[in-house]
Design an enzyme around this catalytic site. Structure first.
Site, short mmCIF file in Angstrom:
data_model
loop_
_atom_site.label_atom_id
_atom_site.label_comp_id
_atom_site.label_asym_id
_atom_site.label_seq_id
_atom_site.Cartn_x
_atom_site.Cartn_y
_atom_site.Cartn_z
N ASP A 6 1.02 -1.24 -0.01
CA ASP A 6 -0.09 -0.10 -0.09
C ASP A 6 0.88 1.39 0.08
OD1 ASP A 6 -2.14 1.79 0.36
OD2 ASP A 6 -2.79 1.18 2.10
N ASP A 104 -2.75 2.29 -6.29
CA ASP A 104 -1.62 2.35 -5.33
C ASP A 104 -1.52 1.06 -4.37
OD1 ASP A 104 -4.19 2.97 -3.93
OD2 ASP A 104 -3.06 4.55 -2.97
N GLU A 105 -2.37 -0.06 -4.62
CA GLU A 105 -2.34 -1.12 -3.86
C GLU A 105 -2.21 -2.40 -4.67
OE1 GLU A 105 -4.85 -1.74 -0.17
OE2 GLU A 105 -5.82 0.28 -1.08
#
Length: 346
Positions: A6, A104-105
């Site tokens: 993350d 973003d993960e």
């Protein structure tokens, strides 16, 4: 083991790359209405969160909480996607089994010395000027919980033998899928911690939530979760590196590309893959990203990889005349070599 990555305050951190003067200031990334008369907070950095600003709140409310030095910026998703591609390239250097869940993960599979590999991934991300938190665990549920547990810039591993202790320290609201409504009902039943949830009788939970949700809550309390990565194998393998010096010299850049090709070839060979598309990635001193790619008859040799990369780099330098800071290679349209040999018979 499964890992979850993350990125830390990703959008705001990307903006700080372009504008270093924003570091240490509260930064709020905004989504505006069409006429920009109003909007909402998309995300913000940790300094802004300390002021009580959070994702999803109206801009009017965010500005009421802001200080004089708080900076409000419109979201630039094209730029964030480019940085996300660089993240994916780093992950692809370590594993082909990746499930990207958002910009973003991602979940990914790690084998061998998982912690050491995770440290190298984090170092690669730091070379981009960004940070990330990584959780490593036997399943996706625990991996995400572990990455959340040590933010920002954290790294935590939860093993089979330590998951009970890890979960016992949590409140039920910490569990993904437990919202405020469920938390309230659990508290009314005398359940505040994960340990309480683990010990409560199944019948009591079923009376409150129904059998299906009660079973789901119990699985969370004992740390059960899926290990399946939904996207299967990543359909590309890539590697990117920062050069020792900025350069627009074809000869110098090709030396770097040849080193990258050597590493990429090791991955291609170990996974017994052939590829049908090659791309080179160049990032200049202003953080602009350029890619040039070509489709080829399916190949598997390092020689072909270098030959095509040479042509692509020449093309990029002729078209852009850019001084590059980072360079990378990506192969895609992957097939198993056994499949390729079968196809060649026809």
């Amino acid at each position: 083991m499964i890992a979850h990555i993350d990125m830390d305050a990703f959008f705001a951190s990307c903006e700080e790359l372009r504008r270093p003067e924003l570091k240490e200031k509260p930064v709020v990334i905004c989504i505006y209405t069409r006429n920009k008369s109003s909007g909402a907070v998309s995300t913000c950095n940790y300094q802004a969160r300390e002021l009580g600003i959070d994702s999803g709140i109206p801009l009017r409310e965010a500005k009421d909480k802001a200080t004089e030095e708080t900076v409000f910026l419109e979201a630039d998703h094209d730029f964030y996607r480019k940085k996300s591609e660089e993240l994916l390239a780093i992950l692809s250097s370590f594993t082909s089994k990746i499930q990207k869940t958002s910009i973003d993960e991602a979940y990914f599979r790690l084998e061998g010395d998982e912690v050491e590999k995770a440290k190298k991934i984090k170092a690669g991300i730091e070379s981009l000027g960004l940070t990330a938190s990584i959780g490593i665990a036997p399943n996706k549920f625990l991996a995400k919980l572990a990455s959340d547990d040590d933010k920002p810039d954290g790294l935590e591993k939860v093993g089979k033998d330590s998951k009970k202790e890890f979960l016992s320290e949590k409140d039920v609201i910490d569990l993904h899928g437990v919202g405020s409504k469920t938390e309230k009902i659990l508290e009314e039943t005398g359940i505040k911690t994960v340990e309480d949830l683990r010990e409560v009788n199944n019948t009591i939970l079923a009376q409150k939530f129904g059998r299906e949700k009660a079973a789901s809550l119990k699985r969370k309390a004992i740390g059960k979760g899926s290990r399946k990565l939904e996207s299967g194998e990543q359909k590309q393998i890539s590697k990117i590196k920062t050069m020792e010096r900025n350069s627009k010299s074809h000869r110098y850049i090709m030396k770097e590309i040849e080193e990258i090709a050597e590493k990429l070839d090791e991955r291609i060979e170990s996974e017994q893959k052939a590829f049908g598309k090659i791309a080179i990635i160049g990032i200049d001193t202003e953080l602009n990203q350029y890619t040039r790619s070509t489709k080829i008859d399916t190949a598997e040799s390092k020689k072909e990889l270098i030959n095509h990369s040479d042509k692509l780099i020449r093309r990029l330098l002729e078209e852009k005349n850019a001084s590059l800071r980072r360079v990378g290679l990506r192969v895609s349209d992957l097939v198993d070599r056994k499949t390729q040999m079968t196809l060649k018979k026809f």
